[in-house]
Design an enzyme around this catalytic site. Sequence first.
Site, PDB file in Angstrom:
ATOM      1  N   CYS A  44      44.981  49.559 -21.035  1.00  0.00           N
ATOM      2  CA  CYS A  44      43.947  50.476 -21.534  1.00  0.00           C
ATOM      3  C   CYS A  44      43.176  51.074 -20.370  1.00  0.00           C
ATOM      4  CB  CYS A  44      43.034  49.786 -22.539  1.00  0.00           C
ATOM      5  SG  CYS A  44      42.246  48.311 -21.920  1.00  0.00           S
ATOM      6  N   CYS A  57      50.285  38.509 -23.740  1.00  0.00           N
ATOM      7  CA  CYS A  57      48.859  38.462 -23.374  1.00  0.00           C
ATOM      8  C   CYS A  57      48.093  38.814 -24.648  1.00  0.00           C
ATOM      9  CB  CYS A  57      48.561  39.485 -22.284  1.00  0.00           C
ATOM     10  SG  CYS A  57      49.656  39.338 -20.860  1.00  0.00           S
ATOM     11  N   ASP A  68      50.789  43.447 -23.203  1.00  0.00           N
ATOM     12  CA  ASP A  68      49.549  44.223 -23.249  1.00  0.00           C
ATOM     13  C   ASP A  68      48.703  43.650 -22.105  1.00  0.00           C
ATOM     14  OD1 ASP A  68      47.749  46.093 -24.294  1.00  0.00           O
ATOM     15  OD2 ASP A  68      46.732  44.554 -25.452  1.00  0.00           O
ATOM     16  N   LYS A 112      46.586  43.175 -31.511  1.00  0.00           N
ATOM     17  CA  LYS A 112      47.953  43.702 -31.604  1.00  0.00           C
ATOM     18  C   LYS A 112      48.870  42.711 -32.330  1.00  0.00           C
ATOM     19  CE  LYS A 112      47.310  46.834 -27.841  1.00  0.00           C
ATOM     20  NZ  LYS A 112      45.983  46.273 -27.442  1.00  0.00           N
ATOM     21  N   PRO A 116      42.220  39.258 -27.830  1.00  0.00           N
ATOM     22  CA  PRO A 116      41.764  38.492 -28.987  1.00  0.00           C
ATOM     23  C   PRO A 116      42.684  38.549 -30.210  1.00  0.00           C
ATOM     24  CG  PRO A 116      40.561  40.555 -28.834  1.00  0.00           C
ATOM     25  CD  PRO A 116      41.454  40.501 -27.635  1.00  0.00           C
ATOM     26  N   ASP A 153      50.149  30.400 -18.563  1.00  0.00           N
ATOM     27  CA  ASP A 153      50.251  31.610 -17.743  1.00  0.00           C
ATOM     28  C   ASP A 153      51.538  32.343 -18.147  1.00  0.00           C
ATOM     29  OD1 ASP A 153      50.698  33.497 -15.718  1.00  0.00           O
ATOM     30  OD2 ASP A 153      49.605  32.272 -14.265  1.00  0.00           O
TER      31      ASP A 153
HETATM   32  C1  LIG Z   1      44.328  43.634 -22.629  1.00  0.00           C
HETATM   33  S1  LIG Z   1      43.999  41.998 -23.021  1.00  0.00           S
HETATM   34  C2  LIG Z   1      45.047  41.730 -24.419  1.00  0.00           C
HETATM   35  C3  LIG Z   1      44.528  42.295 -25.709  1.00  0.00           C
HETATM   36  C4  LIG Z   1      45.330  41.848 -26.922  1.00  0.00           C
HETATM   37  N1  LIG Z   1      46.737  42.144 -26.755  1.00  0.00           N
HETATM   38  C5  LIG Z   1      44.841  42.462 -28.207  1.00  0.00           C
HETATM   39  O1  LIG Z   1      45.406  43.463 -28.654  1.00  0.00           O
HETATM   40  O2  LIG Z   1      43.898  41.929 -28.800  1.00  0.00           O
HETATM   41  C6  LIG Z   1      44.854  41.112 -21.799  1.00  0.00           C
HETATM   42  C7  LIG Z   1      44.798  39.615 -21.951  1.00  0.00           C
HETATM   43  O3  LIG Z   1      45.652  39.024 -20.976  1.00  0.00           O
HETATM   44  C8  LIG Z   1      45.104  37.780 -20.609  1.00  0.00           C
HETATM   45  N2  LIG Z   1      45.767  37.358 -19.342  1.00  0.00           N
HETATM   46  C9  LIG Z   1      45.375  37.560 -18.079  1.00  0.00           C
HETATM   47  N3  LIG Z   1      46.253  36.990 -17.229  1.00  0.00           N
HETATM   48  C10 LIG Z   1      47.233  36.433 -17.979  1.00  0.00           C
HETATM   49  C11 LIG Z   1      48.386  35.685 -17.673  1.00  0.00           C
HETATM   50  N4  LIG Z   1      48.733  35.410 -16.418  1.00  0.00           N
HETATM   51  N5  LIG Z   1      49.139  35.237 -18.707  1.00  0.00           N
HETATM   52  C12 LIG Z   1      48.804  35.497 -19.988  1.00  0.00           C
HETATM   53  N6  LIG Z   1      47.703  36.194 -20.338  1.00  0.00           N
HETATM   54  C13 LIG Z   1      46.927  36.653 -19.339  1.00  0.00           C
HETATM   55  C14 LIG Z   1      43.632  38.101 -20.484  1.00  0.00           C
HETATM   56  O4  LIG Z   1      42.862  36.917 -20.529  1.00  0.00           O
HETATM   57  C15 LIG Z   1      43.426  39.006 -21.691  1.00  0.00           C
HETATM   58  O5  LIG Z   1      43.033  38.265 -22.814  1.00  0.00           O
END
Ligand SMILES: C[S@@+](CC[C@H](N)C(=O)[O-])C[C@H]1O[C@@H](n2cnc3c(N)ncnc32)[C@H](O)[C@@H]1O
Length: 375
Positions: A304, A178, A250, A184, A181, A232
């Site tokens: 978070c 995930c 994450d 990480k 932006p 996904d």
């Molecule tokens: C907490 S943020 C991630 C922050 C990122 N790891 C960073 O450090 O910049 C969680 C992300 O998961 C994405 N997300 C939500 N559902 C998801 C899914 N089923 N598969 C993949 N990503 C997903 C969201 O759109 C969001 O961008």
Amino acid sequence: MVLLRCLYGVYKSCRRRNIGCIRAGFCSGSVFRRSSEPQPQLPTRESNSRPRRTVCQLVLDHFDFQYREELGEQWESSRNVLLNPQCWQHGVLLNRYSDLTGLHTHLKSLGHCSLLPQPRASSVHGLLQCFIPEQAVRLPTQRHRPGWLKQYYLLNAASLLPVLALGLRDGEKVLDLCSAPGGKALALLQTASPGLLHCNEVEESRFEWLLKTLESYIPLSVRDTVTVTNVDGRTIGSSQPDKYDKVLVDAPCSNDRSWLYTPGDQQGALWLKERAQLPHLQKELLCSALSTVRPGGLVVYSTCTFSRAENQSVVEEVLTSCSGVELVDLDEDLIGSLSKHFTFARLRPQLGYLVVPEQGRTWGPMFVCRLRRIY
Ligand SMILES: C[S@@+](CC[C@H](N)C(=O)[O-])C[C@H]1O[C@@H](n2cnc3c(N)ncnc32)[C@H](O)[C@@H]1O
């Protein structure tokens, strides 16, 4: 089939932005150079004088009810920090691919110190360098400039904990499930040089943001080791089983710090309703990660939020429902060196670590748990 779909997703996105690259997924047309471009002035300190934000009372009441019970007194000190954005500190993650001449000295003159001991290739944090301010000062965000790599990324320093917990080594194959932006993912590339870094993000607009981040920080020479997809994350476990040495989940979560400032009660109520669905999605993402990591490989799960339902309970349920998975404690050395700067909550049972914000060390909330797939 799913792999084809994911490649098609990247292709579609690249086409739309007139980018012809599938594998690296971010702008193949741009040329990154290190030192021939004019360098910007060293950044000046900015105070936290951002527009005042309004707290959503509905969300605050909900947090008070839940977190008083879950965290006791620790919630009161964290609450004071969350309600006072003027005191929030911002970590400065340096980009080892950019020209950093003079930046260390400059950061020290602005009252920043290093979050971690001196960088060593053999240590768990590898070459990663993050500077943190003693006070709530914030460097300006650097603007994207074609042909130039940004020097630093501003972040909540606690968000480096999941990256460090992964302990990435040169040559390993790693998935950031995930990714948008991309903070990480960038940090991972500061710790080591993986054989493959696969960044995935399901949401179209955030996927675009991820591409932009990678383009602004990562040179062409590293690009060949980075794959970006727009699927996904729950499907990757079945489409690419046993593939990665390490996976970072994450997870999408109640982002407590920002949700507290939800504009309006209506939006707040909607969010609280959605919040109830998150643990199910988080479990599915974590299970997918455990299928795509190879036997013996590590998965780090992070959020978070302070919420027990999205943290310990998710881990607990996955440990109960998935066979061949064990909890792996974080390295004592790492926790020891970070304890100087982070406050950890006392979790019972101890299924991971939760960094909680406190006055003067406003990092977190950030929950981290490490799992190993045994077979
Ligand atoms: C907490 S943020 C991630 C922050 C990122 N790891 C960073 O450090 O910049 C969680 C992300 O998961 C994405 N997300 C939500 N559902 C998801 C899914 N089923 N598969 C993949 N990503 C997903 C969201 O759109 C969001 O961008």
